[in-house]
Scaffold this motif. Structure first.
Motif, PDB file in Angstrom:
ATOM      1  N   LEU A 145       7.528  55.569  13.089  1.00  0.00           N
ATOM      2  CA  LEU A 145       8.010  56.022  11.778  1.00  0.00           C
ATOM      3  C   LEU A 145       8.448  57.492  11.758  1.00  0.00           C
ATOM      4  O   LEU A 145       9.575  57.799  11.382  1.00  0.00           O
ATOM      5  CB  LEU A 145       6.922  55.767  10.717  1.00  0.00           C
ATOM      6  CG  LEU A 145       7.234  56.184   9.280  1.00  0.00           C
ATOM      7  CD1 LEU A 145       8.527  55.568   8.796  1.00  0.00           C
ATOM      8  CD2 LEU A 145       6.087  55.810   8.349  1.00  0.00           C
ATOM      9  N   LEU A 146       7.569  58.403  12.206  1.00  0.00           N
ATOM     10  CA  LEU A 146       7.884  59.822  12.000  1.00  0.00           C
ATOM     11  C   LEU A 146       8.974  60.324  12.946  1.00  0.00           C
ATOM     12  O   LEU A 146       9.863  61.076  12.522  1.00  0.00           O
ATOM     13  CB  LEU A 146       6.601  60.648  12.085  1.00  0.00           C
ATOM     14  CG  LEU A 146       5.646  60.329  10.911  1.00  0.00           C
ATOM     15  CD1 LEU A 146       4.223  60.803  11.189  1.00  0.00           C
ATOM     16  CD2 LEU A 146       6.168  60.948   9.624  1.00  0.00           C
ATOM     17  N   VAL A 195      12.306  59.096  11.646  1.00  0.00           N
ATOM     18  CA  VAL A 195      12.728  59.874  10.487  1.00  0.00           C
ATOM     19  C   VAL A 195      13.317  61.215  10.945  1.00  0.00           C
ATOM     20  O   VAL A 195      14.378  61.635  10.481  1.00  0.00           O
ATOM     21  CB  VAL A 195      11.551  60.101   9.504  1.00  0.00           C
ATOM     22  CG1 VAL A 195      11.888  61.165   8.476  1.00  0.00           C
ATOM     23  CG2 VAL A 195      11.180  58.793   8.806  1.00  0.00           C
ATOM     24  N   SER A 196      12.647  61.886  11.886  1.00  0.00           N
ATOM     25  CA  SER A 196      13.178  63.161  12.383  1.00  0.00           C
ATOM     26  C   SER A 196      14.516  62.965  13.093  1.00  0.00           C
ATOM     27  O   SER A 196      15.431  63.779  12.942  1.00  0.00           O
ATOM     28  CB  SER A 196      12.175  63.833  13.327  1.00  0.00           C
ATOM     29  OG  SER A 196      11.073  64.314  12.587  1.00  0.00           O
ATOM     30  N   ASN A 221      17.117  62.709  10.401  1.00  0.00           N
ATOM     31  CA  ASN A 221      17.431  64.002   9.794  1.00  0.00           C
ATOM     32  C   ASN A 221      18.321  64.852  10.696  1.00  0.00           C
ATOM     33  O   ASN A 221      19.313  65.431  10.251  1.00  0.00           O
ATOM     34  CB  ASN A 221      16.140  64.760   9.463  1.00  0.00           C
ATOM     35  CG  ASN A 221      15.432  64.161   8.253  1.00  0.00           C
ATOM     36  OD1 ASN A 221      16.023  63.385   7.496  1.00  0.00           O
ATOM     37  ND2 ASN A 221      14.168  64.509   8.074  1.00  0.00           N
ATOM     38  N   LEU A 265       9.347  52.326   7.528  1.00  0.00           N
ATOM     39  CA  LEU A 265      10.682  52.609   8.062  1.00  0.00           C
ATOM     40  C   LEU A 265      11.767  51.894   7.250  1.00  0.00           C
ATOM     41  O   LEU A 265      12.829  52.461   6.981  1.00  0.00           O
ATOM     42  CB  LEU A 265      10.753  52.196   9.539  1.00  0.00           C
ATOM     43  CG  LEU A 265      12.039  52.542  10.283  1.00  0.00           C
ATOM     44  CD1 LEU A 265      12.264  54.050  10.318  1.00  0.00           C
ATOM     45  CD2 LEU A 265      12.024  51.977  11.708  1.00  0.00           C
ATOM     46  N   SER A 303      15.606  63.838   2.332  1.00  0.00           N
ATOM     47  CA  SER A 303      15.019  63.701   3.669  1.00  0.00           C
ATOM     48  C   SER A 303      15.429  64.851   4.593  1.00  0.00           C
ATOM     49  O   SER A 303      14.579  65.429   5.269  1.00  0.00           O
ATOM     50  CB  SER A 303      15.438  62.361   4.281  1.00  0.00           C
ATOM     51  OG  SER A 303      14.902  62.238   5.572  1.00  0.00           O
ATOM     52  N   ILE A 304      16.718  65.205   4.603  1.00  0.00           N
ATOM     53  CA  ILE A 304      17.148  66.250   5.542  1.00  0.00           C
ATOM     54  C   ILE A 304      16.596  67.636   5.190  1.00  0.00           C
ATOM     55  O   ILE A 304      16.678  68.557   5.986  1.00  0.00           O
ATOM     56  CB  ILE A 304      18.693  66.354   5.712  1.00  0.00           C
ATOM     57  CG1 ILE A 304      19.401  66.570   4.378  1.00  0.00           C
ATOM     58  CG2 ILE A 304      19.255  65.146   6.420  1.00  0.00           C
ATOM     59  CD1 ILE A 304      20.874  66.990   4.579  1.00  0.00           C
ATOM     60  N   MET A 348       6.395  66.274   5.999  1.00  0.00           N
ATOM     61  CA  MET A 348       6.314  64.857   6.363  1.00  0.00           C
ATOM     62  C   MET A 348       4.891  64.481   6.769  1.00  0.00           C
ATOM     63  O   MET A 348       4.353  63.445   6.366  1.00  0.00           O
ATOM     64  CB  MET A 348       7.263  64.569   7.535  1.00  0.00           C
ATOM     65  CG  MET A 348       8.743  64.563   7.172  1.00  0.00           C
ATOM     66  SD  MET A 348       9.862  64.578   8.628  1.00  0.00           S
ATOM     67  CE  MET A 348       9.325  63.128   9.530  1.00  0.00           C
ATOM     68  N   MET A 394       2.245  61.808   4.970  1.00  0.00           N
ATOM     69  CA  MET A 394       1.691  60.659   5.702  1.00  0.00           C
ATOM     70  C   MET A 394       0.173  60.761   5.838  1.00  0.00           C
ATOM     71  O   MET A 394      -0.530  59.763   5.704  1.00  0.00           O
ATOM     72  CB  MET A 394       2.330  60.534   7.091  1.00  0.00           C
ATOM     73  CG  MET A 394       3.744  60.030   7.050  1.00  0.00           C
ATOM     74  SD  MET A 394       3.872  58.357   6.309  1.00  0.00           S
ATOM     75  CE  MET A 394       5.518  58.455   5.627  1.00  0.00           C
ATOM     76  N   LEU A 451      10.106  59.881   2.056  1.00  0.00           N
ATOM     77  CA  LEU A 451       8.850  59.818   2.809  1.00  0.00           C
ATOM     78  C   LEU A 451       7.710  59.310   1.928  1.00  0.00           C
ATOM     79  O   LEU A 451       6.850  58.548   2.372  1.00  0.00           O
ATOM     80  CB  LEU A 451       8.477  61.190   3.378  1.00  0.00           C
ATOM     81  CG  LEU A 451       9.068  61.620   4.725  1.00  0.00           C
ATOM     82  CD1 LEU A 451       8.761  60.606   5.816  1.00  0.00           C
ATOM     83  CD2 LEU A 451      10.533  61.904   4.676  1.00  0.00           C
ATOM     84  N   ALA A 457       8.156  55.668   1.719  1.00  0.00           N
ATOM     85  CA  ALA A 457       7.764  55.055   3.001  1.00  0.00           C
ATOM     86  C   ALA A 457       6.243  54.963   3.096  1.00  0.00           C
ATOM     87  O   ALA A 457       5.688  53.941   3.515  1.00  0.00           O
ATOM     88  CB  ALA A 457       8.320  55.873   4.165  1.00  0.00           C
TER      89      ALA A 457
END
Lengths: 283, 283
Positions: free
Chosen positions: A146-147, A150-151, A154, A202, B130-131, B138, B142, B194, B197
């Motif tokens: 997931l993380l 996401v990165s 981005n 996700l 997100s960006i 993040m 989480m 996030l 998610a």
């Protein structure tokens, strides 16, 4: 000026990821494949799966350990990798994740490489009840499934937005996140609680992201794959007593092959590329 | 022997969590409320929301910083806390998360405290594309919204399984994870990728967990709350230009009050407790 689309594929060293690199490269797409270690990207079979069908076609493989999130993002460091050109030249070195754009573009003024596709394919499974899953394993699953994706989204979006200004808004730009049926409502398989959570996360992330980036001409999708008979992932689960394919049959989820899953993921993107005249042949 | 149910409530210092502690304690349930810091649990209004309606009733507040996952799990260390007895006695000290069971049970042989309920209510929001969300943010989202709740579930289940052997299988045992409509398919709010998610992940996790632990008599549910007018969370989003309640109305999601949400979360559990004769009065 010839436009050359570049695709970044994570989890490229085996399973669906490798199959995706093979199909993309067959259509003339330049591929940056990411695997977890130098050992995994040095696989000779993987190298053979990266085709060169046109003279400008270049590929690169990078070793990035996604379990080391957020270190790999925040360090901005270089990663070990291998570069392959159509003329057979190979170069082993240290590369930043996106510096192929600058590096490849500096070598021929008639060719312009641009970021066209990201496929987040890397993932690890889980074969343990929640109460037997320690925090180190939980962290690994979330970092890889997931993380890190996401990165990657981005970082990729920032580069795509930059490209858009110089290359134009009408080029196909896709972000495809490979999720799983185990992340879907009503599909609950014991022994996969964190895996299922990461894939549900996700999927939801991708759908919110789509709302945020569609204005930049970036199409974001998540693909809920069912079990794929001919991958290590399903074979490993089987050998640990988790009958993912039987579970899928019970719920009426189709069990597919790598080839079918690869088409499912890539067809729309490749059709768009074909329309834009950047690849030729049939999809 | 009198059985005394104990409920652990995270995010207890404000919003829904505080409202839940108030209602549980009014029904004679012993509450362990968790907040992020000694400062947040020292709030005098929170203290007043913890009722004492029976002579054995005890409450404890603990300061655990869930953003520090997995450190808080793996350290097995003690956390600062405050304990309140029905007789007005207060004690500030260092406590392990579950040592109220041993400690309270050692003080009166006619009373047996057992773990009856966990409500994972702690959560933080997101108000950024997100960006524009860096890896530190993040990670916080989480850790607080997904990974700490999962660890709380695992620790609680182990204690519930132990209790079951000595107390019996017929006592109400619930794990309730407070999720959000933003974690549901087709509900996608820009600026919350996030957060959404993490909530989708928590929902899917809860459903897989239910399959794993129902055989121990533990009922696991996630509750998809819509926006709640009278909480800080929605007020903060509003002041940052995110119109969560308008978004909800557009999608036909009910906007509720804290009181309504608290009933939605607690009614089934309290009815079961009432049936078992451990609390009296109406729910």
């Amino acid at each position: 000026m010839k436009l050359e689309p570049v695709a970044i594929v994570t989890g490229a060293t085996r399973g669906i990821g490798k199959s995706i690199v093979e199909r993309l490269s067959l259509h003339g797409v330049n591929c940056v494949g990411i695997g977890s270690s130098m050992r995994s990207i040095s696989n000779e079979e993987l190298r053979r799966s990266m085709k060169h069908v046109s003279k400008n076609q270049r590929h690169r493989l990078l070793a990035i350990d996604f379990s080391e999130w957020p270190t790999w993002v925040d360090s901005k460091r270089e990663f070990q990798g291998i570069e392959y050109c159509a003329n057979g030249r190979e170069e082993v070195g240290d590369f930043k994740i996106f510096d192929m754009l600058k590096s490849w573009n500096s070598q021929d003024k008639e060719v312009r490489y641009y970021l066209s596709l990201l496929i987040n394919c890397a993932g690890i499974t889980q074969e343990s009840l929640s109460i037997r899953t320690d925090s180190a394993e939980m962290k690994n699953i979330m970092n890889i499934n997931l993380l890190s994706p996401v990165s990657m989204c981005n970082l990729t979006i920032k580069n795509m937005i930059k490209d858009r200004k110089t290359i134009g808004a009408d080029k196909p730009r896709y972000i495809l996140n490979v999720s799983s049926v185990l992340g879907k409502p009503k599909v609950y398989l014991p022994g996969t609680s964190l895996y299922s959570a990461s894939k549900a996360g996700l999927g939801q992330y991708s759908n919110v992201l789509e709302q945020e980036v569609s204005k930049y001409g970036i199409i974001t999708k998540s693909v809920q794959l069912g079990p794929i008979q001919d991958t290590d992932m399903v074979q490993n689960l089987k050998s640990n007593g988790i009958q993912l394919d039987e579970f899928a049959k019970r719920l009426g989820i189709p069990v597919s092959t790598k080839a079918e899953a690869t088409r499912l993921i890539l067809d729309e993107y490749l059709e768009k590329l074909l329309e834009s005249g950047q690849v030729s042949g049939t999809v």
